[in-house]
Write a protein that holds these residues in place. Structure first.
Motif, PDB file in Angstrom:
ATOM      1  N   SER A 228       0.826  -1.202   0.000  1.00 16.38           N
ATOM      2  CA  SER A 228       0.000   0.000   0.000  1.00 16.38           C
ATOM      3  C   SER A 228       0.865   1.258   0.000  1.00 16.38           C
ATOM      4  N   ALA A 229       1.929   1.224   0.813  1.00  9.94           N
ATOM      5  CA  ALA A 229       2.828   2.378   0.876  1.00  9.94           C
ATOM      6  C   ALA A 229       3.536   2.599  -0.453  1.00  9.94           C
ATOM      7  N   ARG A 230       3.922   1.491  -1.085  1.00 18.87           N
ATOM      8  CA  ARG A 230       4.616   1.581  -2.371  1.00 18.87           C
ATOM      9  C   ARG A 230       3.680   2.130  -3.450  1.00 18.87           C
ATOM     10  N   VAL A 231       2.447   1.644  -3.455  1.00 23.90           N
ATOM     11  CA  VAL A 231       1.464   2.126  -4.424  1.00 23.90           C
ATOM     12  C   VAL A 231       1.221   3.614  -4.220  1.00 23.90           C
ATOM     13  N   SER A 232       1.147   4.028  -2.956  1.00 24.63           N
ATOM     14  CA  SER A 232       0.940   5.437  -2.629  1.00 24.63           C
ATOM     15  C   SER A 232       2.097   6.291  -3.138  1.00 24.63           C
ATOM     16  N   GLU A 233       3.320   5.794  -2.978  1.00 24.75           N
ATOM     17  CA  GLU A 233       4.496   6.526  -3.454  1.00 24.75           C
ATOM     18  C   GLU A 233       4.474   6.684  -4.964  1.00 24.75           C
ATOM     19  N   VAL A 234       4.149   5.592  -5.651  1.00 22.37           N
ATOM     20  CA  VAL A 234       4.091   5.635  -7.115  1.00 22.37           C
ATOM     21  C   VAL A 234       3.011   6.604  -7.576  1.00 22.37           C
ATOM     22  N   SER A 235       1.854   6.553  -6.902  1.00 28.23           N
ATOM     23  CA  SER A 235       0.746   7.439  -7.257  1.00 28.23           C
ATOM     24  C   SER A 235       1.130   8.898  -7.079  1.00 28.23           C
ATOM     25  N   GLU A 236       1.799   9.207  -5.960  1.00 30.48           N
ATOM     26  CA  GLU A 236       2.219  10.585  -5.707  1.00 30.48           C
ATOM     27  C   GLU A 236       3.231  11.039  -6.751  1.00 30.48           C
ATOM     28  N   PHE A 237       4.120  10.139  -7.139  1.00 28.09           N
ATOM     29  CA  PHE A 237       5.115  10.480  -8.161  1.00 28.09           C
ATOM     30  C   PHE A 237       4.436  10.775  -9.499  1.00 28.09           C
ATOM     31  N   LEU A 238       3.479   9.925  -9.866  1.00 27.16           N
ATOM     32  CA  LEU A 238       2.791  10.102 -11.137  1.00 27.16           C
ATOM     33  C   LEU A 238       1.948  11.370 -11.158  1.00 27.16           C
ATOM     34  N   MET A 239       1.405  11.742 -10.003  1.00 21.56           N
ATOM     35  CA  MET A 239       0.525  12.908  -9.938  1.00 21.56           C
ATOM     36  C   MET A 239       1.287  14.231  -9.937  1.00 21.56           C
ATOM     37  N   LYS A 240       2.606  14.153  -9.745  1.00 22.64           N
ATOM     38  CA  LYS A 240       3.393  15.384  -9.806  1.00 22.64           C
ATOM     39  C   LYS A 240       3.357  15.927 -11.230  1.00 22.64           C
ATOM     40  N   GLY A 241       3.094  17.170 -11.367  1.00 25.17           N
ATOM     41  CA  GLY A 241       3.061  17.772 -12.690  1.00 25.17           C
ATOM     42  C   GLY A 241       1.697  17.762 -13.337  1.00 25.17           C
ATOM     43  N   THR A 242       0.706  17.146 -12.685  1.00 24.23           N
ATOM     44  CA  THR A 242      -0.639  17.173 -13.249  1.00 24.23           C
ATOM     45  C   THR A 242      -1.227  18.574 -13.121  1.00 24.23           C
ATOM     46  N   ASP A 243      -2.196  18.862 -13.968  1.00 26.61           N
ATOM     47  CA  ASP A 243      -2.783  20.196 -14.024  1.00 26.61           C
ATOM     48  C   ASP A 243      -3.584  20.480 -12.745  1.00 26.61           C
ATOM     49  N   PRO A 244      -3.183  21.471 -11.950  1.00 28.78           N
ATOM     50  CA  PRO A 244      -3.895  21.761 -10.689  1.00 28.78           C
ATOM     51  C   PRO A 244      -5.320  22.275 -10.917  1.00 28.78           C
ATOM     52  N   ARG A 245      -5.621  22.734 -12.132  1.00 29.27           N
ATOM     53  CA  ARG A 245      -6.962  23.253 -12.409  1.00 29.27           C
ATOM     54  C   ARG A 245      -8.016  22.146 -12.374  1.00 29.27           C
ATOM     55  N   LEU A 246      -7.586  20.889 -12.418  1.00 29.27           N
ATOM     56  CA  LEU A 246      -8.523  19.767 -12.415  1.00 29.27           C
ATOM     57  C   LEU A 246      -8.863  19.288 -11.007  1.00 29.27           C
ATOM     58  N   LYS A 247      -8.231  19.874 -10.009  1.00 23.54           N
ATOM     59  CA  LYS A 247      -8.539  19.489  -8.638  1.00 23.54           C
ATOM     60  C   LYS A 247     -10.003  19.815  -8.343  1.00 23.54           C
ATOM     61  N   GLY A 248     -10.693  18.880  -7.781  1.00 24.28           N
ATOM     62  CA  GLY A 248     -12.107  19.080  -7.493  1.00 24.28           C
ATOM     63  C   GLY A 248     -13.027  18.459  -8.518  1.00 24.28           C
ATOM     64  N   TYR A 249     -12.493  18.133  -9.690  1.00 28.15           N
ATOM     65  CA  TYR A 249     -13.306  17.463 -10.697  1.00 28.15           C
ATOM     66  C   TYR A 249     -13.481  15.993 -10.326  1.00 28.15           C
ATOM     67  N   LEU A 250     -14.659  15.475 -10.570  1.00 23.29           N
ATOM     68  CA  LEU A 250     -14.966  14.086 -10.251  1.00 23.29           C
ATOM     69  C   LEU A 250     -13.976  13.137 -10.918  1.00 23.29           C
ATOM     70  N   LEU A 251     -13.454  12.183 -10.140  1.00 26.40           N
ATOM     71  CA  LEU A 251     -12.548  11.114 -10.584  1.00 26.40           C
ATOM     72  C   LEU A 251     -11.104  11.574 -10.807  1.00 26.40           C
ATOM     73  N   MET A 252     -10.830  12.878 -10.629  1.00 22.51           N
ATOM     74  CA  MET A 252      -9.504  13.377 -10.977  1.00 22.51           C
ATOM     75  C   MET A 252      -8.552  13.479  -9.789  1.00 22.51           C
ATOM     76  N   GLY A 253      -8.989  13.056  -8.608  1.00 21.57           N
ATOM     77  CA  GLY A 253      -8.136  13.152  -7.435  1.00 21.57           C
ATOM     78  C   GLY A 253      -6.899  12.270  -7.519  1.00 21.57           C
ATOM     79  N   SER A 254      -7.076  11.068  -8.055  1.00 20.67           N
ATOM     80  CA  SER A 254      -5.971  10.125  -8.202  1.00 20.67           C
ATOM     81  C   SER A 254      -6.372   9.083  -9.239  1.00 20.67           C
TER      82      SER A 254
END
Length: 311
Positions: free
Chosen positions: A6-32
């Motif tokens: 779980s910790a490893r998956v979380s790390e990978v997810s955080e790495f992949l989410m770096k650089g994503t467009d912050p304007r999409l925060k709050g949109y359905l399904l776009m949190g992760s």
């Protein structure tokens, strides 16, 4: 062990989410990517395992009215998506050549973000196409190509709009939405019954429309490879779109050749417009495989014979 995974998956997810467009925060399904992945895994499991087992000893559901509402709702949504893509850049500021993504908080930039997300959301709604096949006990229509397309598009577009909502890479989404207007309108009329048969004379052009779509998409992104310079921010998406358009053009061309040149897939009666959705066999099924996602009710079910659906 589970905590480590779980910790490893979380790390990978955080790495992949770096650089994503912050304007999409709050949109359905776009949190992760987790929510998106869970939906697609559930979809595949239901279509291939749970759904068939659930329907094994049950009669097919009669969903004619549901199909009519569903198809025409998708027509309306597709029309709105095309309009928003046009107003967000393609009919206003875009050159139709090397158009970069507008990452600003300008009204037009934010409008493109909204329509890009709406297009993505429509891909999740379209998963119902296959669910309807299962509930209506049409297993012959649930092909590898159909399931692959329906699960592949939401996944790739989730990552696409996460990093590049708009710009040159959004052209194929707009074209695809235009095709969906035509396809869902066709199947809405088909599901409505035999009295609308006279309005379906253009069914034989369904595959041609699909081929034109992939040609336009591939030609548009091919420009990138002949430009002296292009400041589109994430070229990887251009390469993926080119491969996607070319891959499906080859598949559809093969169908066209087999069905219309060699005639191997043509039945004695003409193929039904909602073949895949209708669960018909022979060439009917082949036609809808070509079109990737069909869902209306069969022309035979409506008292006449009919044909295919879309990508």
């Amino acid at each position: 062990m589970l905590q480590q995974i779980s910790a490893r998956v979380s790390e990978v997810s955080e790495f992949l989410m770096k650089g994503t467009d912050p304007r999409l925060k709050g949109y359905l399904l776009m949190g992760s990517p987790g929510n998106m992945s869970a939906i697609l895994v559930t979809y595949i499991f239901f279509v291939l395992v749970a759904g068939p087992r659930f329907m094994a000893n049950r009669k097919p559901f009669q969903l004619k009215e549901v199909m009519i509402v569903y198809n025409f709702t998708m027509v309306a949504m597709s029309i709105f998506i095309v309009y928003e893509f046009l107003m967000s850049g393609w009919a206003t500021t875009y050159t139709w050549k090397c158009d970069p993504v507008d990452y600003s908080d300008s009204p037009q930039g934010l409008r493109m973000v909204r329509v890009a997300w709406l297009f993505l959301f429509s891909k999740f709604i379209e998963l119902l196409d296959t669910v309807f096949f299962v509930l209506r006990k049409k297993p012959g229509q649930i092909t590898f190509l159909h399931v692959f397309h329906h699960s592949f598009m939401p996944c790739t577009w989730w990552w696409g709009i996460s990093f590049a909502p708009g710009g040159m890479g959004s052209f194929h989404a707009m074209v695809n939405s235009v095709v969906h207007i035509i396809m869902y309108f066709y199947y809405g009329l088909s599901a409505a019954g035999p009295r609308f048969q006279k309005f379906l004379w253009w069914k034989k052009y369904m595959t041609a429309i699909q081929l034109v779509q992939f040609v336009l998409v591939s030609l548009h992104v091919t420009q990138y490879y002949f430009m002296d310079s292009c400041d589109y921010q994430i070229p990887l998406f251009i390469h993926l779109i080119w491969m996607y358009g070319t891959f499906f053009f080859v598949l559809f061309s093969n169908f066209w050749y087999q069905a219309y040149i060699k005639g191997k897939r043509l039945p004695k009666l003409e193929a039904s417009p909602n073949s895949r959705a209708n669960g018909t066999t022979g060439a009917k099924a082949s036609v809808s495989i070509t079109n990737g996602i069909s869902n209306g009710s069969s022309h035979r079910e409506n008292g006449h014979v009919g044909k295919p659906k879309n990508y």
